[in-house]
Design a protein around this motif. Structure first.
Motif, mmCIF file in Angstrom:
data_model
loop_
_atom_site.group_PDB
_atom_site.id
_atom_site.type_symbol
_atom_site.label_atom_id
_atom_site.label_comp_id
_atom_site.label_asym_id
_atom_site.label_seq_id
_atom_site.Cartn_x
_atom_site.Cartn_y
_atom_site.Cartn_z
ATOM 1 N N THR A 22 37.804 54.483 28.417
ATOM 2 C CA THR A 22 39.088 54.688 27.756
ATOM 3 C C THR A 22 40.199 53.908 28.439
ATOM 4 O O THR A 22 40.151 53.633 29.642
ATOM 5 N N CYS A 23 41.185 53.577 27.642
ATOM 6 C CA CYS A 23 42.371 52.869 28.119
ATOM 7 C C CYS A 23 43.568 53.525 27.454
ATOM 8 O O CYS A 23 43.677 53.521 26.214
ATOM 9 N N ASN A 24 44.420 54.137 28.254
ATOM 10 C CA ASN A 24 45.621 54.790 27.742
ATOM 11 C C ASN A 24 46.850 54.077 28.290
ATOM 12 O O ASN A 24 46.860 53.650 29.449
ATOM 13 N N TYR A 25 47.872 53.984 27.482
ATOM 14 C CA TYR A 25 49.072 53.299 27.933
ATOM 15 C C TYR A 25 50.325 54.063 27.499
ATOM 16 O O TYR A 25 50.289 54.853 26.548
ATOM 17 N N THR A 26 51.379 53.862 28.264
ATOM 18 C CA THR A 26 52.663 54.483 27.935
ATOM 19 C C THR A 26 53.752 53.430 28.000
ATOM 20 O O THR A 26 53.673 52.487 28.797
ATOM 21 N N SER A 29 54.326 48.590 23.552
ATOM 22 C CA SER A 29 54.012 48.451 22.132
ATOM 23 C C SER A 29 53.228 47.162 21.965
ATOM 24 O O SER A 29 53.765 46.128 21.547
ATOM 25 N N PRO A 30 51.948 47.193 22.312
ATOM 26 C CA PRO A 30 51.168 45.957 22.292
ATOM 27 C C PRO A 30 50.864 45.490 20.884
ATOM 28 O O PRO A 30 50.602 46.290 19.988
ATOM 29 N N ALA A 31 50.884 44.168 20.710
ATOM 30 C CA ALA A 31 50.468 43.574 19.446
ATOM 31 C C ALA A 31 48.945 43.447 19.406
ATOM 32 O O ALA A 31 48.338 43.470 18.343
ATOM 33 N N TYR A 32 48.374 43.290 20.606
ATOM 34 C CA TYR A 32 46.926 43.148 20.740
ATOM 35 C C TYR A 32 46.477 43.915 21.971
ATOM 36 O O TYR A 32 47.251 44.116 22.901
ATOM 37 N N LEU A 33 45.205 44.265 21.974
ATOM 38 C CA LEU A 33 44.616 44.864 23.156
ATOM 39 C C LEU A 33 43.302 44.131 23.389
ATOM 40 O O LEU A 33 42.520 43.925 22.453
ATOM 41 N N GLN A 34 43.084 43.723 24.631
ATOM 42 C CA GLN A 34 41.897 42.945 24.956
ATOM 43 C C GLN A 34 41.062 43.689 25.994
ATOM 44 O O GLN A 34 41.594 44.442 26.811
ATOM 45 N N ASN A 53 47.020 46.380 13.991
ATOM 46 C CA ASN A 53 46.771 46.885 12.635
ATOM 47 C C ASN A 53 45.271 47.045 12.342
ATOM 48 O O ASN A 53 44.879 47.317 11.216
ATOM 49 N N GLU A 54 44.450 46.896 13.375
ATOM 50 C CA GLU A 54 43.014 47.098 13.229
ATOM 51 C C GLU A 54 42.624 48.406 13.898
ATOM 52 O O GLU A 54 43.111 48.729 14.978
ATOM 53 N N PHE A 66 41.233 51.245 18.420
ATOM 54 C CA PHE A 66 42.618 51.104 18.852
ATOM 55 C C PHE A 66 43.454 52.089 18.040
ATOM 56 O O PHE A 66 43.511 51.982 16.813
ATOM 57 N N ASP A 67 44.055 53.063 18.717
ATOM 58 C CA ASP A 67 44.890 54.060 18.052
ATOM 59 C C ASP A 67 46.304 53.931 18.612
ATOM 60 O O ASP A 67 46.578 54.387 19.730
ATOM 61 N N THR A 68 47.185 53.295 17.844
ATOM 62 C CA THR A 68 48.546 53.051 18.337
ATOM 63 C C THR A 68 49.384 54.323 18.348
ATOM 64 O O THR A 68 50.398 54.371 19.046
ATOM 65 N N THR A 69 48.952 55.345 17.598
ATOM 66 C CA THR A 69 49.671 56.630 17.630
ATOM 67 C C THR A 69 49.368 57.369 18.924
ATOM 68 O O THR A 69 50.273 57.874 19.592
ATOM 69 N N LEU A 70 48.089 57.411 19.278
ATOM 70 C CA LEU A 70 47.679 58.039 20.548
ATOM 71 C C LEU A 70 47.935 57.133 21.738
ATOM 72 O O LEU A 70 47.847 57.575 22.885
#
Lengths: 112, 111
Positions: A22-26, A29-34, A53-54, A66-70
């Motif tokens: 898992t990778c969590n961030y605070t 607002s990333p456009a991409y995650l690698q 958006n994927e 990728f869950d931008t809400t969580l």
């Protein structure tokens, strides 16, 4: 403050099982995650990129969500093999400058 | 396999010496980066470049300097090495389409 956290420093699993990292961030607002793989004494190697958006991306035995809400990404390795043992890094790309912000990584060990 | 090279791979040097870490790529990438990574810690961006004659400081403050006179070459220099500079230094390049290609790194030890 901005933070990127990856679950537990180390993860041990039995060969053949699915590894989930898992990778969590605070405060990003990333456009991409690698996701990258890093072996001891070597530079990271790119594995997968997922856009904001994927929801999901797959490549062979790898799957990323990728869950931008969580504010969370999950990285799965199915049918794990001892050769998958390495440190896996998530990196946030805010877009534009293409500068990456890395997490500390999770060291995965696949036990034969 | 990415064609990005770093030399030396390992360097042990005394305090006060001037050092240059070399990084070269043969992929024609415009963007290049230097990261610093301590054992068990995350990579921190210390310098980046968008092309020839372009250099910027990253999010981690560093006493090192860089130059970009040729597209393929992005050396990092420390004028006076100190023990606090002991770390692994990783160079990377990108064609701007997000994925970064990393070199093998230079492990620097300053005594």
């Amino acid at each position: 403050s901005q933070k990127i956290e990856q679950n537990s420093e180390a993860l041990n699993i039995q060969e053949g099982k699915t590894a989930t990292l898992t990778c969590n961030y605070t405060n990003y607002s990333p456009a991409y995650l690698q996701w990258y793989r890093q072996d001891p004494g070597r530079g990271p190697v790119f594995l997968l990129l997922i856009r904001e958006n994927e929801k999901e991306k797959r490549k062979e035995r790898l799957k990323v969500t990728f869950d931008t809400t969580l504010k969370q990404s999950l990285f799965h390795i199915t049918a794990s093999q001892p050769a998958d043992s390495a440190t896996y890094l998530c990196a946030l790309d805010l877009g534009g400058a293409n500068n990456l912000f890395f997490g500390t990584g999770t060291r995965l060990t696949v036990i034969p | 396999e990415a064609d990005i090279y770093q030399t030396p791979r390992y360097l042990v040097i005394g305090t006060g010496k001037k050092i240059t870490l070399e990084c070269s790529q043969t992929m024609g990438h415009d963007k290049m980066y230097w990261y610093q990574q301590d054992p068990g810690m995350e990579l921190h961006l210390i310098h980046y470049s968008y092309g020839v004659n372009s250099t910027e400081k990253g999010d981690l403050s560093s006493e090192s300097t860089v130059s970009r006179i040729r597209t393929e070459h992005f050396p990092l220099t420390l004028e006076s090495a100190r023990p606090s500079h002991t770390s692994q230094y990783l160079c990377a390049s990108s064609d701007g389409r997000n994925e970064q290609f990393f070199g093998p790194g230079t492990r620097l030890t300053v005594l």
